[in-house]
Design an enzyme around this catalytic site. Structure first.
Site, PDB file in Angstrom:
ATOM      1  N   LYS A 195       0.837  -1.204   0.000  1.00  0.00           N
ATOM      2  CA  LYS A 195       0.000   0.000   0.000  1.00  0.00           C
ATOM      3  C   LYS A 195       0.872   1.254   0.000  1.00  0.00           C
ATOM      4  O   LYS A 195       1.632   1.493   0.933  1.00  0.00           O
ATOM      5  CB  LYS A 195      -0.890   0.041   1.246  1.00  0.00           C
ATOM      6  CG  LYS A 195      -1.907   1.185   1.163  1.00  0.00           C
ATOM      7  CD  LYS A 195      -2.639   1.437   2.462  1.00  0.00           C
ATOM      8  CE  LYS A 195      -1.936   2.415   3.360  1.00  0.00           C
ATOM      9  NZ  LYS A 195      -1.786   3.771   2.782  1.00  0.00           N
ATOM     10  N   GLU A 269      10.908   0.925   9.713  1.00  0.00           N
ATOM     11  CA  GLU A 269      11.875   1.974   9.411  1.00  0.00           C
ATOM     12  C   GLU A 269      11.171   3.283   9.693  1.00  0.00           C
ATOM     13  O   GLU A 269      10.232   3.647   8.978  1.00  0.00           O
ATOM     14  CB  GLU A 269      12.333   1.847   7.954  1.00  0.00           C
ATOM     15  CG  GLU A 269      13.674   2.502   7.723  1.00  0.00           C
ATOM     16  CD  GLU A 269      13.532   3.922   7.248  1.00  0.00           C
ATOM     17  OE1 GLU A 269      13.541   4.822   8.126  1.00  0.00           O
ATOM     18  OE2 GLU A 269      13.390   4.129   6.044  1.00  0.00           O
ATOM     19  N   CYS A 303      13.891  10.638   6.021  1.00  0.00           N
ATOM     20  CA  CYS A 303      14.015  10.181   7.408  1.00  0.00           C
ATOM     21  C   CYS A 303      15.453  10.300   7.887  1.00  0.00           C
ATOM     22  O   CYS A 303      15.700  10.511   9.067  1.00  0.00           O
ATOM     23  CB  CYS A 303      13.508   8.759   7.544  1.00  0.00           C
ATOM     24  SG  CYS A 303      14.107   7.693   6.242  1.00  0.00           S
ATOM     25  N   GLU A 400      11.354  15.308  15.093  1.00  0.00           N
ATOM     26  CA  GLU A 400      11.462  15.235  13.632  1.00  0.00           C
ATOM     27  C   GLU A 400      10.504  16.244  12.988  1.00  0.00           C
ATOM     28  O   GLU A 400       9.310  16.216  13.259  1.00  0.00           O
ATOM     29  CB  GLU A 400      11.120  13.821  13.155  1.00  0.00           C
ATOM     30  CG  GLU A 400      11.317  13.658  11.669  1.00  0.00           C
ATOM     31  CD  GLU A 400      11.005  12.258  11.175  1.00  0.00           C
ATOM     32  OE1 GLU A 400      11.839  11.677  10.488  1.00  0.00           O
ATOM     33  OE2 GLU A 400       9.913  11.740  11.477  1.00  0.00           O
TER      34      GLU A 400
HETATM   35  P1  NAI Z   1       2.261   7.774   8.597  1.00  0.00           P
HETATM   36  O1  NAI Z   1       3.182   6.928   9.383  1.00  0.00           O
HETATM   37  O2  NAI Z   1       0.906   8.025   9.129  1.00  0.00           O
HETATM   38  O3  NAI Z   1       2.075   7.138   7.123  1.00  0.00           O
HETATM   39  C1  NAI Z   1       2.936   6.198   6.522  1.00  0.00           C
HETATM   40  C2  NAI Z   1       2.122   5.078   5.901  1.00  0.00           C
HETATM   41  O4  NAI Z   1       1.458   4.358   6.942  1.00  0.00           O
HETATM   42  C3  NAI Z   1       1.029   5.530   4.954  1.00  0.00           C
HETATM   43  O5  NAI Z   1       0.947   4.602   3.889  1.00  0.00           O
HETATM   44  C4  NAI Z   1      -0.219   5.479   5.816  1.00  0.00           C
HETATM   45  O6  NAI Z   1      -1.404   5.302   5.082  1.00  0.00           O
HETATM   46  C5  NAI Z   1       0.063   4.269   6.667  1.00  0.00           C
HETATM   47  N1  NAI Z   1      -0.654   4.227   7.953  1.00  0.00           N
HETATM   48  C6  NAI Z   1      -1.134   5.261   8.690  1.00  0.00           C
HETATM   49  N2  NAI Z   1      -1.701   4.807   9.814  1.00  0.00           N
HETATM   50  C7  NAI Z   1      -1.593   3.457   9.812  1.00  0.00           C
HETATM   51  C8  NAI Z   1      -1.969   2.414  10.709  1.00  0.00           C
HETATM   52  N3  NAI Z   1      -2.592   2.681  11.855  1.00  0.00           N
HETATM   53  N4  NAI Z   1      -1.679   1.138  10.389  1.00  0.00           N
HETATM   54  C9  NAI Z   1      -1.020   0.845   9.242  1.00  0.00           C
HETATM   55  N5  NAI Z   1      -0.645   1.782   8.355  1.00  0.00           N
HETATM   56  C10 NAI Z   1      -0.912   3.080   8.627  1.00  0.00           C
HETATM   57  O7  NAI Z   1       3.027   9.139   8.312  1.00  0.00           O
HETATM   58  P2  NAI Z   1       2.359  10.562   7.967  1.00  0.00           P
HETATM   59  O8  NAI Z   1       1.182  10.795   8.875  1.00  0.00           O
HETATM   60  O9  NAI Z   1       2.170  10.618   6.509  1.00  0.00           O
HETATM   61  O10 NAI Z   1       3.531  11.558   8.384  1.00  0.00           O
HETATM   62  C11 NAI Z   1       3.651  12.009   9.733  1.00  0.00           C
HETATM   63  C12 NAI Z   1       5.104  12.188  10.089  1.00  0.00           C
HETATM   64  O11 NAI Z   1       5.772  10.934  10.053  1.00  0.00           O
HETATM   65  C13 NAI Z   1       5.910  13.057   9.143  1.00  0.00           C
HETATM   66  O12 NAI Z   1       5.756  14.409   9.429  1.00  0.00           O
HETATM   67  C14 NAI Z   1       7.298  12.568   9.391  1.00  0.00           C
HETATM   68  O13 NAI Z   1       7.824  13.198  10.540  1.00  0.00           O
HETATM   69  C15 NAI Z   1       7.109  11.095   9.673  1.00  0.00           C
HETATM   70  N6  NAI Z   1       7.380  10.266   8.473  1.00  0.00           N
HETATM   71  C16 NAI Z   1       8.514   9.518   8.431  1.00  0.00           C
HETATM   72  C17 NAI Z   1       8.828   8.795   7.296  1.00  0.00           C
HETATM   73  C18 NAI Z   1      10.059   7.991   7.191  1.00  0.00           C
HETATM   74  O14 NAI Z   1      10.544   7.773   6.091  1.00  0.00           O
HETATM   75  N7  NAI Z   1      10.575   7.450   8.259  1.00  0.00           N
HETATM   76  C19 NAI Z   1       7.981   8.841   6.113  1.00  0.00           C
HETATM   77  C20 NAI Z   1       6.763   9.603   6.269  1.00  0.00           C
HETATM   78  C21 NAI Z   1       6.520  10.296   7.401  1.00  0.00           C
END
Ligand code: NAI
Ligand code: MG
Length: 489
Positions: A195, A269, A303, A400
C-alpha cells in the site's frame, strides 16, 4: 577589489535561470484507478475513491480507490494463493528472470516515472530523475541477482520464504520505497500486498501496470490504495506472515502493538533526527554542499536528513556565512523545472506541521534565518530555513520536522559532540566531515546511528544496508542484510 565584490553580489541577486520545465506531454494518467489484485485492476468493494493532487498546483491528478477490509482480504488471499500455487514452487532461476524484467521495464519507462513522481509528490525533477527512479530500478536489478543465490548468501542455513508480506510505505520516496519493499520480498520467494501512502499513490499504480506488463504471475504482487485504516487491516490480516513498514514512529509503535503475540515477522523503518558533524579540519566548501544536500534534498522529507548541524566552534562563523550565501542561491518552485532545487512540500498537512515547528523554534528563542527567495503563491512551498543558537533542549532539536529546516549548534570537543549527537530518541543516520580518517573511525563506532556517512551525505546504494537504532526502528533494508527479514532459517 571593491568592484569585484559588487559583481559577486549582483551575480547572486540578479542572475536568473530561464525556466526549463520537463514536458508532461507523454504522461498518460487515467481519471480513476482501481485496486491491483490478482493481476487485474478491480473496483473496490468500498465503492469509494479519493482524489490525489499535485502539491505544487493543488490540482487534482486522478482518483484512486479506497480499499476496505474486504478488499484487503481479497488482496491477501490472492497473494497467499499465488504463494502456495506458483511462486514458492517456481525454480529460483525463473523467479529472478521476472525481477530482472521489472528492473529493465522500469529503466525503459524511467522518464515517465520521474515526471509522475514529481507531479504527485512535489519533489524536484532533478531528484526523481537522477535519484529516485534509477535507484528503484537498481534495487530490482540488485535483488534479482540474489534470487537464485540464497544458498550462497546463507550457506548451510537452508533459507526459507515466509509467505505473504504486507508492505506499507510513506510519501517521501514513493517508487523507491516500493522497490525497497517489493524487490527483496520477491527475491526471497514471498508474495506481496503493498500500500502506497494516500498522498502519493500514482507511481505505485504505474508500477502495478508495469508488473502486469512484465507477465509476473497473477497475485504475486498486489497493490492497493487507501488510508491508515487500510494499512491497519493489512497488518491485522491473519494470512499475513511478514509486515514491512516505513513511516512515522507513532504508527510504527501501533503496528508493533497490534502484531504482538502473533508470529508475524516485522521490520520498522521510522523517523530520524540525524547529526551532521563538521570538524574544523573538514573541507569547508564541500561540507557546506553536504549540509545543503543533507537537509534540503527532497524538501527535507527524508528520514535520514541531516536536520541537526554540529559545527566545531572555531569554524562556525565561516561555515554559517557560506551556508547563508548558498541558501540564497537555492531555487524553490516548480518541481518539474530542471533548475529547481527545492520542490513542493508533499501535502498541506505536512506544510502546516513544518510551519508550526518554525513558529516553535522562534518561540523557543532560536535565531531564524530564511532565504529571501520568491515562492509560488499556489501550492505548498517552504523557504529553506536555518535556526542558529539552538540547544539540546529545544523541540526543534529533539523532534522530527521532516521539512527544509536545519537546527544549528556548535561544539568544542569530540566527546561533547558524540554526547550531543546521541542524546536523542532517534538513531537512523549521521554525517561526519573531517580530514582525519582516525576521527571518522572514532566517531562511527560511537555514534548510535544505523548509517554514518563520511565526507558525503544522502548517498544510497542497493548493496548497502539501511536502518535504525532506538525509535528509528529495527531491521535492515538493502544489501545482503535486506534479505534476512524475508526469510526464516
Ligand atoms: P504515517 O506513518 O501516518 O504514514 C505512513 C504510511 O502508513 C502511509 O501509507 C499510511 O497510510 C500508513 N498508515 C497510517 N496509519 C496506519 C496504521 N494505523 N496502520 C497501518 N498503516 C498506517 O506518516 P504521515 O502521517 O504521513 O507523516 C507524519 C510524520 O511521520 C511526518 O511528518 C514525518 O515526521 C514522519 N514520516 C517519516 C517517514 C520515514 O521515512 N521514516 C515517512 C513519512 C513520514
Ligand atoms: Mg499519519
Amino acid at each position: 577589489m571593491k568592484k569585484e565584490e559588487n559583481i559577486t553580489n549582483e551575480f547572486f541577486t540578479d542572475w536568473k535561470y530561464a525556466p526549463a520545465p520537463e514536458s508532461t506531454d507523454h504522461i498518460k494518467l487515467k481519471k480513476q484507478y482501481d485496486l491491483f489484485i490478482n493481476g487485474k485492476f478491480v473496483k473496490p468493494n468500498s465503492k469509494k475513491y479519493f482524489a490525489t493532487i499535485n502539491p505544487a498546483t493543488e490540482e487534482k491528478l486522478a482518483e484512486v480507490a479506497e480499499a476496505n477490509e474486504k478488499d484487503v482480504d481479497l488482496a491477501v488471499t490472492s497473494a497467499k494463493n499465488a504463494y502456495d500455487k506458483v511462486w514458492k514452487k517456481m525454480p529460483v532461476k525463473e523467479r529472478s528472470k521476472y525481477i530482472f524484467r521489472i528492473a529493465r521495464l522500469m529503466q525503459e519507462r524511467a522518464r515517465e516515472f520521474a515526471v509522475i513522481e514529481s507531479m504527485n509528490g512535489g519533489k524536484s525533477i532533478r531528484e526523481s530523475r537522477d535519484a529516485d527512479i534509477p535507484l528503484a530500478a537498481n534495487h530490482f536489478f540488485y535483488y534479482a541477482g540474489w534470487a537464485d543465490k540464497l544458498d550462497y548468501a546463507f550457506p548451510n542455513k537452508k533459507p526459507q520464504s515466509l509467505g505473504v508480506a504486507a508492505q506499507i510505505i510513506p510519501w517521501n520516496f514513493p517508487l523507491l520505497m516500493a522497490a525497497w519493499k517489493i524487490a527483496p520480498a520477491l527475491a526471497t520467494g514471498n508474495t506481496v500486498v503493498l500500500k502506497p501512502a494516500e498522498t502519493t499513490p500514482l507511481t505505485a499504480l504505474k508500477l502495478a501496470e508495469l508488473i502486469r506488463d512484465s507477465g509476473l504471475p497473477d497475485g504475486v504482487v498486489n497493490i492497493i490504495t487507501g488510508f491508515g485504516k487500510t494499512g491497519a487491516a493489512m497488518v491485522n490480516h491473519p494470512k499475513v506472515n511478514k509486515v514491512a513498514f516505513t513511516g512515522s514512529t507513532d504508527v510504527g509503535k501501533l503496528i508493533q502493538k497490534s502484531i504482538a503475540g502473533t508470529n508475524k515477522k516485522v521490520t520498522l523503518e521510522l523517523g530520524g533526527k540525524a547529526a551532521n558533524i563538521i570538524f574544523d579540519d573538514a573541507p569547508i566548501d564541500q561540507a557546506v554542499e553536504g549540509i545543503v544536500n543533507g537537509i534540503f534534498f527532497n524538501q527535507g522529507h527524508v528520514c535520514c536528513a541531516g536536520s541537526r548541524l554540529f559545527v566545531q566552534e572555531n569554524v562556525a562563523d565561516i561555515v554559517i556565512s557560506k551556508l547563508k550565501q548558498r541558501l540564497e542561491t537555492l531555487i524553490v518552485g516548480d518541481p518539474l523545472d530542471k533548475n529547481t532545487d527545492i520542490g513542493a512540500i508533499n501535502s498541506k498537512e505536512q506544510l502546516n506541521k513544518i510551519n508550526e515547528y518554525i513558529k516553535i523554534g522562534v518561540d523557543e528563542g532560536a535565531e531564524m534565518y530564511q532565504s529571501k527567495c520568491a515562492i509560488p503563491s499556489k501550492g505548498f512551498f517552504c523557504r529553506p530555513t536555518l535556526f542558529l543558537h539552538t540547544s539540546q533542549s529545544h523541540r526543534i532539536v529533539q523532534e522530527e520536522i521532516f521539512g527544509p529546516v536545519l537546527a544549528i549548534q556548535t561544539f568544542r570537543t569530540i566527546e561533547e559532540v558524540i554526547e550531543k549527537a546521541n542524546n536523542i530518541p532517534y538513531g537512523l543516520s549521521a554525517g561526519v566531515w573531517t580530514d582525519k580518517g582516525s576521527k571518522i573511525f572514532n566517531l562511527t563506532s560511537k555514534l548510535r546511528a544505523g548509517v554514518v556517512w563520511a565526507n558525503t551525505y544522502n548517498k544510497f546504494d542497493p548493496a548497502s544496508p539501511f536502518g535504525g537504532y532506538k525509535e528509528s526502528g529495527f531491521g535492515r533494508e538493502g544489501g545482503l542484510h535486506g534479505l534476512m527479514p524475508y526469510l526464516s532459517f
